[in-house]
Structure formats: C-alpha cells, structure tokens
Motif scaffolding. Structure first.
Motif, PDB file in Angstrom:
ATOM      1  N   PRO A  86       0.937  -1.171   0.020  1.00  8.76           N
ATOM      2  CA  PRO A  86       0.079   0.029   0.169  1.00  8.76           C
ATOM      3  C   PRO A  86       0.767   1.258   0.063  1.00  8.76           C
ATOM      4  CG  PRO A  86       0.194  -0.985   2.285  1.00  8.76           C
ATOM      5  CD  PRO A  86       1.021  -1.759   1.376  1.00  8.76           C
ATOM      6  N   GLY A  87       0.350   2.369  -0.361  1.00  6.43           N
ATOM      7  CA  GLY A  87       0.989   3.556  -0.180  1.00  6.43           C
ATOM      8  C   GLY A  87       0.934   4.785  -1.305  1.00  6.43           C
ATOM      9  N   LYS A  88       0.261   4.489  -2.211  1.00  9.45           N
ATOM     10  CA  LYS A  88      -0.030   5.646  -3.133  1.00  9.45           C
ATOM     11  C   LYS A  88      -1.146   6.555  -2.738  1.00  9.45           C
ATOM     12  CE  LYS A  88      -2.340   4.177  -7.330  1.00  9.45           C
ATOM     13  NZ  LYS A  88      -2.246   3.918  -8.781  1.00  9.45           N
ATOM     14  N   PRO A  89      -1.326   7.800  -2.702  1.00  8.23           N
ATOM     15  CA  PRO A  89      -0.306   8.704  -3.243  1.00  8.23           C
ATOM     16  C   PRO A  89       0.639   9.112  -2.148  1.00  8.23           C
ATOM     17  CG  PRO A  89      -2.258   9.916  -2.719  1.00  8.23           C
ATOM     18  CD  PRO A  89      -2.675   8.447  -2.413  1.00  8.23           C
ATOM     19  N   PHE A  90       1.371   9.824  -2.466  1.00 11.98           N
ATOM     20  CA  PHE A  90       2.554  10.328  -1.775  1.00 11.98           C
ATOM     21  C   PHE A  90       3.262  11.612  -2.101  1.00 11.98           C
ATOM     22  CE2 PHE A  90       7.177  10.703  -0.467  1.00 11.98           C
ATOM     23  CZ  PHE A  90       7.243  10.152   0.609  1.00 11.98           C
ATOM     24  N   ALA A  91       3.460  12.532  -1.150  1.00 13.23           N
ATOM     25  CA  ALA A  91       3.980  13.964  -1.658  1.00 13.23           C
ATOM     26  C   ALA A  91       5.220  14.301  -0.796  1.00 13.23           C
ATOM     27  CB  ALA A  91       3.123  14.944  -1.210  1.00 13.23           C
ATOM     28  N   PHE A  92       6.369  14.830  -1.648  1.00 15.87           N
ATOM     29  CA  PHE A  92       7.428  15.050  -1.358  1.00 15.87           C
ATOM     30  C   PHE A  92       7.922  16.343  -1.876  1.00 15.87           C
ATOM     31  CE2 PHE A  92      12.207  15.217  -1.788  1.00 15.87           C
ATOM     32  CZ  PHE A  92      12.584  15.230  -0.608  1.00 15.87           C
ATOM     33  N   GLY A  93       8.878  17.204  -1.154  1.00 10.82           N
ATOM     34  CA  GLY A  93       9.223  18.403  -1.633  1.00 10.82           C
ATOM     35  C   GLY A  93       9.712  19.336  -0.434  1.00 10.82           C
ATOM     36  N   HIS A  94      10.030  20.413  -0.758  1.00  8.85           N
ATOM     37  CA  HIS A  94      10.291  21.341   0.362  1.00  8.85           C
ATOM     38  C   HIS A  94       9.317  22.609   0.393  1.00  8.85           C
ATOM     39  CE1 HIS A  94      14.157  19.283  -0.697  1.00  8.85           C
ATOM     40  NE2 HIS A  94      14.598  19.792   0.407  1.00  8.85           N
ATOM     41  N   VAL A  95       9.202  23.131   1.896  1.00 11.57           N
ATOM     42  CA  VAL A  95       8.617  24.218   2.384  1.00 11.57           C
ATOM     43  C   VAL A  95       9.861  25.027   2.686  1.00 11.57           C
ATOM     44  CG1 VAL A  95       7.127  25.310   3.911  1.00 11.57           C
ATOM     45  CG2 VAL A  95       6.588  22.917   2.921  1.00 11.57           C
ATOM     46  N   GLY A  96       9.986  25.944   1.965  1.00 14.75           N
ATOM     47  CA  GLY A  96      11.237  26.807   1.845  1.00 14.75           C
ATOM     48  C   GLY A  96      12.466  26.028   1.919  1.00 14.75           C
ATOM     49  N   ALA A  97      13.347  25.751   2.828  1.00 15.95           N
ATOM     50  CA  ALA A  97      14.222  24.947   2.701  1.00 15.95           C
ATOM     51  C   ALA A  97      14.253  23.730   3.673  1.00 15.95           C
ATOM     52  CB  ALA A  97      15.605  25.435   3.322  1.00 15.95           C
ATOM     53  N   THR A  98      13.019  23.459   4.118  1.00 13.90           N
ATOM     54  CA  THR A  98      12.615  22.278   5.013  1.00 13.90           C
ATOM     55  C   THR A  98      12.001  21.235   4.273  1.00 13.90           C
ATOM     56  OG1 THR A  98      12.153  24.104   6.753  1.00 13.90           O
ATOM     57  CG2 THR A  98      11.232  21.442   6.991  1.00 13.90           C
ATOM     58  N   PRO A  99      12.606  19.802   4.085  1.00 11.09           N
ATOM     59  CA  PRO A  99      11.896  18.792   3.473  1.00 11.09           C
ATOM     60  C   PRO A  99      10.576  18.274   4.040  1.00 11.09           C
ATOM     61  CG  PRO A  99      14.098  18.378   4.157  1.00 11.09           C
ATOM     62  CD  PRO A  99      13.885  19.521   4.886  1.00 11.09           C
ATOM     63  N   PHE A 100       9.724  18.000   3.441  1.00  9.28           N
ATOM     64  CA  PHE A 100       8.264  17.798   3.508  1.00  9.28           C
ATOM     65  C   PHE A 100       7.738  16.352   3.122  1.00  9.28           C
ATOM     66  CE2 PHE A 100       3.697  17.486   2.370  1.00  9.28           C
ATOM     67  CZ  PHE A 100       3.292  17.742   3.441  1.00  9.28           C
ATOM     68  N   PHE A 101       7.207  15.669   3.788  1.00  8.71           N
ATOM     69  CA  PHE A 101       6.762  14.379   3.357  1.00  8.71           C
ATOM     70  C   PHE A 101       5.259  14.276   3.710  1.00  8.71           C
ATOM     71  CE2 PHE A 101      11.272  13.839   4.678  1.00  8.71           C
ATOM     72  CZ  PHE A 101      11.986  12.983   3.792  1.00  8.71           C
ATOM     73  N   GLY A 102       4.391  14.005   2.733  1.00  4.75           N
ATOM     74  CA  GLY A 102       2.887  13.913   3.016  1.00  4.75           C
ATOM     75  C   GLY A 102       2.898  12.532   2.673  1.00  4.75           C
ATOM     76  N   LEU A 103       2.489  11.901   3.754  1.00  6.41           N
ATOM     77  CA  LEU A 103       2.145  10.698   3.818  1.00  6.41           C
ATOM     78  C   LEU A 103       0.664  10.087   3.344  1.00  6.41           C
ATOM     79  CD1 LEU A 103       4.118   9.131   7.017  1.00  6.41           C
ATOM     80  CD2 LEU A 103       5.031   9.734   4.696  1.00  6.41           C
TER      81      LEU A 103
END
Length: 410
Positions: A281-298
C-alpha cells in the motif's frame, strides 16, 4: 528539484533516489557526554590512543611458565602471583612459575599460561599434566586494537559496543551530529485526539501517535503540532511553525485529488511534488520542500502511512541525520503460503517469519492485507517485498523479508 508529471507513476526505487538526492545533510555538531551518546551519529573518526590490550595479559586463571622449561622440568616452584591491577614485580628463573589471574599482566619472561584445572598443586610445587602449546592462554598487547587505528568511523550510529570502546580509551565526551527535529501534524475536521470524547462522525487520530513512536525509535526529535482543522489560516500557521524544524511530516489530505486547504497551502508555500507511486500500500505520496525544509506527505490509511514512512521518509531523514546506513538489510525466506499479487506495483505485504532448526527462514502471510487493516501489522513480525512486475507467488518460492526487529519501533 525535478518535478514529476502528476499522471506519471514512480517506482519505489526511483522515489527513494529522488528523495535522498534532494535532501542535504544537516552537518551540525555538538559535544555530548559519553553516557548519553548512544543512538547518536559520530561527527568524526575515533582513533585508538593506545594498544588494547595495553599489555600482554592472561586469558585464564592458572599458572604462568617459561615454555622452554618444559624440555627440562616436570615440576615447578611457584614464586609469586600476578593479579588484575596488581602485577608481579619480580623476575622468573628456570624451573619457576607464578600464579596468574584472568586479565592480569603477564610479566617479562613468561610466555605460556596453563589453566588451574590442568595442574596439580602441592604447596608451592606445581606439576603440569601435559606439555602446553607455547603462547597458550595469553592475550597479546594490541591483539584487539593497535594504537592509531580507526576504531569507529564518522557517521556511525553509536551503540552499546561503541560506548564500551570509547570508555576503554578513557573518553568522557564525544563529537556527534545534532539530532534531527521533525515537525508532525494531522489535518482534518473529523480527526480528534485520543484525550477527547468521541462523537458521531469523528475519528481518533491513530496515525500521528504511530508515526511519532516510529520516528522517536529511529532517534529523531519530535515537534508535535497537534491536529490542525481544515482552515487555511490554521494550516498556514502550522506550516510556518514547522519551518523551524529540520523536516515536516503529515498524513492524509495531500493527494492530487484532495480539495482541501492543506494541498492549497503546500502548493502556495512549497515546492511539492504530488507523486503516484508504484507501491502497495502507499500511493499517493507527496515530497518536496517548504522553504528549505523537506516535506513528506504520507497517505491517510494507517498501514500506508506506516509503510511509506519507513520505506521512503526515514531513509531521507537518516541522510539528513548523518547516518552512514540509510536502508535496512532485507533477508530471503521461503513462502509457506501462497500470496496474491497483481503486476504493476511493488507490494509490501505483512508476514510472519520463523527460523527452523537448520537456521533457514520461512514466512507466511499475516492475514488480510488491506491498507486500513492495522491488525495485519500487529500480528506480523516482518514485511514481505514482492517485485513490481511479479504476479501471484506460490508456496515454496523464495521472497525478500524485512524483520520488524530490523525496524526501530516495530
């Protein structure tokens, strides 16, 4: 960061690579006391300041001899003793021996130790039952560690044995990387904390407590921002607070089709990719940065959130921490039950493995595998990884397993 087309589907391996490549190592250090350094990552190599053992010492309680004497003598005279911390100060002549204890310094001239059970003692007269091998039961100076040797490498996670090594060298402090702090919050008007009274239409927040435990077990500090309602201003405020952390994790409400304020705020304030992953299991998933801070959307389903946190988020967070190892070691086991599988996604099923008398691993399914079924994890003791293009797997086939014992917190 290279953006992914929302309609594309990423493999797990591609997603892991993109995440790790996009995250920069924090590289901030501090000096801490040795007794609280466990679980931290070394910020420098540790060199041995002296040999270990620092002198030749006895591996047994017994008697020390000059081995060449066994050609001429069958009986020896005990002329002294060497105890741990109290070495023998005299000299040894032909036909003489000393009593010696485990860990005690072996004096000059002595080159063989015979354990107490293999001699006959009559007062100060010592008879050896059989001729021993030269050098027997003596631990040589530097046998374990040589002066100047690198004993612990930079970026290693400090464990109990590492603490012992550093204490052996009299180290009171150690230079380590600062721990990573992760901001975490849940969103949704329907989500309530476990300390609130449940009402119709409301559900308890299980993901955040689960993820906090998993992350703390991996050595991360937590900034718990609580449960944020579906209000744009509240979500903006939470994101702003979270930027003080080293990374941000949230679950639910960040898929491409979600018409909520979390997605809107992330698109406005961050450089976020909303990925569809070839993972089950696991989709969808979000990843990136908010400013310089890594972001993981589970994902919002609890098993999906747990799995993507372990498989995708934690390797990136370990890189951020300075760890030399970011992926766990998978093992091979033989299936004792068949498994259902459609090609197209890497499938992480929950299983129960065991080891037989020959040391071979076998594994069976833990039961129903739905992404909302937490009991499939509670009853399991491992993950079973089935490759993206595989189909149904028959009993007797070898598969990859990841024991929960290899995953801190599970």
């Amino acid at each position: 960061m290279e953006c992914c087309n929302e309609a594309s589907v990423l493999t797990v391996e591609d997603a892991q690579e993109k995440i790790v490549d996009a995250i920069e190592f924090k590289n901030k250090t501090e000096i801490v006391q040795l007794d609280i350094a466990g679980g931290r990552y070394l910020a420098e190599d540790i060199f041995a300041p002296f040999d270990t053992p620092f002198c030749d010492n006895s591996a047994m309680d017994g008697f020390g001899f000059i081995h060449d004497d066994f050609k001429r003598h069958s009986e020896f005279k005990e002329v002294g003793e060497s105890l741990a911390g109290h070495p023998f100060r005299g000299s040894i002549k032909s036909g003489e021996c000393i009593r010696i204890m485990t860990g005690a310094t072996v004096p000059e001239g002595i080159d063989t130790v015979v354990m107490r059970e293999k001699v006959t003692v009559q007062g100060k007269r010592i008879q050896v039952h059989s001729t021993p091998q030269a050098g027997q039961n003596i631990r040589l100076k530097g046998e374990d560690i040589k002066e100047g040797q690198v004993v612990l490498k930079k970026n290693k996670k400090i464990n109990a044995a590492d603490i012992a090594i550093m204490a052996t060298f009299g180290m009171r402090e150690v230079n380590v990387y600062q721990p990573v702090t992760i901001a975490i919050f849940s969103t949704g008007d329907e989500i309530i904390s476990v300390n609130k009274t449940k009402a119709p239409g409301l559900i308890y927040d299980s993901n955040k407590p689960m993820l906090i435990h998993l992350l703390k077990a991996s050595g991360f500090n937590i900034l718990d921002l609580g449960i944020i309602p579906d209000d744009k201003k509240a979500i903006e405020t939470a994101i702003k607070k979270a930027e003080d952390a080293d990374a941000i994790i949230t679950s639910g409400g960040v898929s491409v089709g979600d018409a909520d304020f979390t997605t809107e705020v992330l698109k406005e304030q961050g450089d976020i990719d909303f990925w569809k992953l070839a993972i089950k299991p696991g989709k969808p998933f979000a990843f990136g940065h908010v400013g310089a801070t890594p972001f993981f959307g589970l994902p919002g389903n609890p098993v999906s959130a747990l799995l993507t946190c372990q498989i995708l988020a934690i390797p990136g967070l370990l890189k951020l921490s300075g760890s030399s190892t970011i992926y766990p070691q998978w093992l091979t086991a033989t299936l004792t039950t068949s498994l259902k599988k459609r090609p197209g996604r890497t499938d992480y099923q929950r299983g129960i493995y065991s080891i037989n008398e020959q040391g071979q691993l076998s594994v069976a399914s833990s039961g129903a595998q739905g992404s909302a079924l937490l009991m499939s994890v509670c009853k399991a003791n491992c993950l079973i990884r089935l490759p993206k293009d595989s189909e149904d797997v028959a009993e007797g086939v070898s598969v990859e397993v990841l024991p929960f014992a290899f995953i801190p917190g599970l």
